[in-house]
Scaffold this motif. Structure first.
Motif: not given
Length: 326
Positions: A96-123
């Motif tokens: 929700s925070t790192h996928v969905v929010n980019g489509a429903i909010y006018d964010l001041s940051y880019d979910l892909l360009k402004d972060f470095e992924p570290v690790a995939l955790l449990p689902a």
């Protein structure tokens, strides 16, 4: 102005590389903060605390948890985007925070360009859970009750979580829509209201609801997965319960600000992988209905690939439905 010589530029770049290398070699030399964009007591908070407690052993420093709530998690994530890229501020987020929010909010940051992924955790899949006094013996009864009580379902005062799920959306396999309160305050407080009988039903993460289900404080009618949970084999799947194909799983991940040195990211990833290999952590995750990804899928690269694929899949659907953040 005088033109800078190529020798000067090369020397300056070498100095910056040297500084970054030195930072990585001494990392960490102070506590690390996990930024959780939801209220304490919810599933994201539990994930952060379980992982942080174990990662502390590999990192040799405490891992603190900071809860920054608001706007469906986008405020907390935004704080990490603006943090120093030194590995000491880590975003604990999910689908929700790192996928969905980019489509429903006018964010001041880019979910892909402004972060470095570290690790995939449990689902974990979701549970369809109700207050314990709801008069329904199975999910079909729940849907019938919702249809019969469409006009008189309790909606509570504005500050309370109010279910806005139509019987039609559940029977057709579409996700529930929740009130602004639910998105702002988080699933922990919403679950508390369900236990208190102040709301009727929520679609919740297994890791958040499982203990209350086991205690008999709420009822679980189905798990949104193809197979039953090993930790709760008595709860039927949505296929078995009469809502075939409603498969929803919330995956988690760790991110750091863009520009964080690769060596620091690798150190954090190694600590996260060590935590997910810890038998005690694996037992706690299983008890909460969480599924740990295999080691080859726990890398930052795997998280980045998944996140990008999910954005490409979900953004057109969400935008076409004109869903907006509240």
């Amino acid at each position: 102005m005088k033109r800078l010589s190529s020798t000067f530029v090369i020397a300056a770049l070498a100095a910056l590389v040297g500084i970054a290398s030195a930072q990585a070699q001494t990392f960490p030399n102070k506590p690390i903060t996990f930024n959780v964009p939801f209220a304490a007591g919810g599933p994201a908070d539990a994930m952060a605390r379980i992982m942080g407690e174990s990662m502390r052993k590999a990192l040799g420093q405490p891992v603190l948890v900071e809860n920054v709530v608001g706007a469906g998690g986008s405020i907390g994530v935004g704080r990490v985007a603006k943090a120093a890229p030194d590995g000491y501020t880590v975003s604990v987020g999910h689908w929700s925070t790192h996928v969905v929010n980019g489509a429903i909010y006018d964010l001041s940051y880019d979910l892909l360009k402004d972060f470095e992924p570290v690790a995939l955790l449990p689902a974990n899949p979701q549970l369809i859970v109700t207050r314990k006094t709801l008069p329904a013996k199975d999910l079909r009864d729940v849907i019938a009750w919702l249809k019969a009580n469409e006009a008189k379902r309790r909606r509570g005062p504005p500050e309370r979580a109010r279910l806005r799920t139509s019987p039609r959306s559940i029977s057709r396999g579409s996700p529930a829509r929740t009130s602004p309160w639910f998105r702002i305050r988080g699933t922990g407080p919403a679950l508390n209201d369900l236990v208190a009988g102040q709301i009727d039903l929520i679609l919740d993460q297994t890791s958040n609801s499982m203990n209350q289900v086991r205690a008999g404080n709420i009822k679980a009618y189905a798990v949104t997965a193809k197979t039953r949970l090993p930790s709760a084999p008595d709860i039927p799947t949505v296929d078995e319960a009469g809502v075939p194909g409603l498969y929803i799983s919330v995956w988690y991940g760790l991110w750091v600000p863009k520009g964080t040195p690769k060596d620091i990211i690798n150190r954090l990833n190694a600590a996260a992988m060590a935590a997910m290999a810890d038998p005690a952590v694996r037992t706690r995750m299983a008890d909460l209905g969480l599924e740990i990804p295999p080691p080859e899928q726990q890398s930052g690269a795997a998280l980045g690939t998944l996140q990008k694929a999910e954005i490409e899949k979900w953004w057109p659907i969400i935008k076409a439905a004109n869903i907006k953040g509240e």
